[in-house]
Design a protein around this motif. Structure first.
Motif, PDB file in Angstrom:
ATOM      1  N   ASP A  18       0.691  -1.245  -0.427  1.00  9.70           N
ATOM      2  CA  ASP A  18      -0.350  -0.500   0.087  1.00  9.70           C
ATOM      3  C   ASP A  18       0.914   0.844  -0.384  1.00  9.70           C
ATOM      4  N   LEU A  64       0.916  -1.562  -5.758  1.00 10.16           N
ATOM      5  CA  LEU A  64      -0.223  -0.661  -5.574  1.00 10.16           C
ATOM      6  C   LEU A  64      -1.664  -0.122  -5.695  1.00 10.16           C
ATOM      7  N   ALA A  83      -3.029   4.120  -1.617  1.00  7.03           N
ATOM      8  CA  ALA A  83      -1.898   4.124  -2.261  1.00  7.03           C
ATOM      9  C   ALA A  83      -0.936   4.700  -1.928  1.00  7.03           C
ATOM     10  N   ILE A  85      -2.813   6.097  -6.475  1.00  7.20           N
ATOM     11  CA  ILE A  85      -1.954   6.323  -6.029  1.00  7.20           C
ATOM     12  C   ILE A  85      -1.328   7.807  -6.042  1.00  7.20           C
TER      13      ILE A  85
END
Length: 255
Positions: free
Chosen positions: A81, A125, A131, A174
C-alpha cells in the motif's frame, strides 16, 4: 508506546515498503510506520541489524534484485500500500570533481533506483485503496549548495520525477509526494564530519546554514514521510514538504 499526541493504529491493515530502511531516516521511518500500525518491509543492502520488520537484502541499482525484493514482500503480505523510496547515496565536489563513472553510479542509485522500485511495486499499489509513494528528496534540489553538484542533480531529478509520477498515477488512486530534508543528523553526515579536518567546525557550519541553527533529526523527517503516506494526507499529491529548519524559505536577520 505512542504519546497522547501521536495517533496509533491509523495504518492498520496497510503494508509499507521502505528502501534504505536499515539506518538513518529510513530506519526512523520504518519504526514510525510500525508504531502507526503498518506492516513494514525493509529493503536495504545490509539488513542484519533490522529487527521487528520483514527485511530483504536488495540492491536498488539492480533491476533483478529490486523485482525479487518487491515480489518477496507481496508474497509475504499479499499486498503493498505504501512505498517509501528512501535509499540513496551521497556525492561531493564541483562539476569538475567527478568523472563519468561516478555520475553514472550516483544517478543509477538515486534516480533510476526510484524508477526501478516504483515500477516493480506499481501492480500492487494499483490494487490498494490507500496507495501512496513518498520519495526522499533534499534541500539540494531547490537550493544551490557548495560542492554538491552531482548530488544536487540527482535530487533535482527526484523532485521532477515526483511531480511527473503524481500526474501519471493520481487517477489510478496512487498519490506521490516527496520530502525535502535539510542537513539531517544521519550516519552518512556523521561519516562526512568524521572525515573533515575539523569535525566540530564542520558540524557548526552545517548547523548554522539552517535558520533553526541545528541539524534536522531523522525522526523529524520520518514524521513528515509518514504523514504524506497516511490517509490523513489523502488530498495531497505532487507536493514537496520541506523539513529543513527553514532553510528553503527563510532569510533571518542577523542578531
Amino acid at each position: 508506546m505512542a504519546s497522547a499526541s501521536e495517533p496509533s493504529g491509523e495504518l492498520s491493515g496497510l503494508v509499507a515498503v521502505v528502501t534504505g530502511g536499515a539506518s538513518g531516516i529510513g530506519e526512523a521511518t520504518a519504526a514510525l510506520l510500525a508504531r502507526r500500525g503498518a506492516e513494514v518491509a525493509v529493503l536495504d543492502l545490509t539488513v542484519d541489524s533490522v529487527t521487528g520488520h520483514f527485511a530483504q537484502r536488495v540492491d536498488i541499482g539492480d533491476d533483478a534484485s529490486v523485482r525479487a525484493g518487491i515480489e518477496a514482500v507481496a508474497e509475504r503480505f499479499g499486498r503493498i500500500d505504501i512505498l517509501v523510496n528512501n535509499a540513496g547515496i551521497g556525492a561531493q565536489g564541483t562539476v569538475a570533481d567527478n568523472d563519468d563513472e561516478e555520475w553514472h553510479r550516483v544517478l543509477n542509485v538515486n534516480v533510476v533506483g526510484i524508477a526501478r522500485v516504483t515500477r516493480a511495486a506499481l501492480p500492487h499499489l494499483r490494487k490498494s485503496e490507500s496507495a501512496a509513494v513518498v520519495n526522499t528528496c533534499s534541500i539540494a534540489a531547490t537550493a544551490g549548495l557548495p560542492d554538491r553538484v552531482l548530488y544536487s542533480a540527482s535530487k533535482g531529478a527526484v523532485y521532477s520525477m515526483t511531480l511527473a509520477m503524481a500526474a501519471d498515477h493520481l487517477r489510478e488512486g496512487i498519490r506521490v509526494n516527496c520530502v525535502n530534508p535539510g542537513t539531517a543528523d544521519t550516519p552518512w553526515v556523521g561519516r562526512l564530519l568524521d572525515a573533515a579536518a575539523d569535525p566540530e567546525h564542520e558540524r557548526a557550519q552545517l548547523s548554522a546554514r539552517q535558520p533553526s541553527g541545528r541539524l534536522v533529526s531523522s525522526d523529524e523527517v520520518a514524521s513528515a514521510i509518514v504523514y504524506l503516506a497516511s490517509p490523513a494526507a489523502a488530498a495531497i499529491s505532487g507536493s514537496s514538504l520541506a523539513v529543513d529548519g527553514g532553510m528553503q524559505g527563510l532569510r533571518l536577520r542577523s542578531e
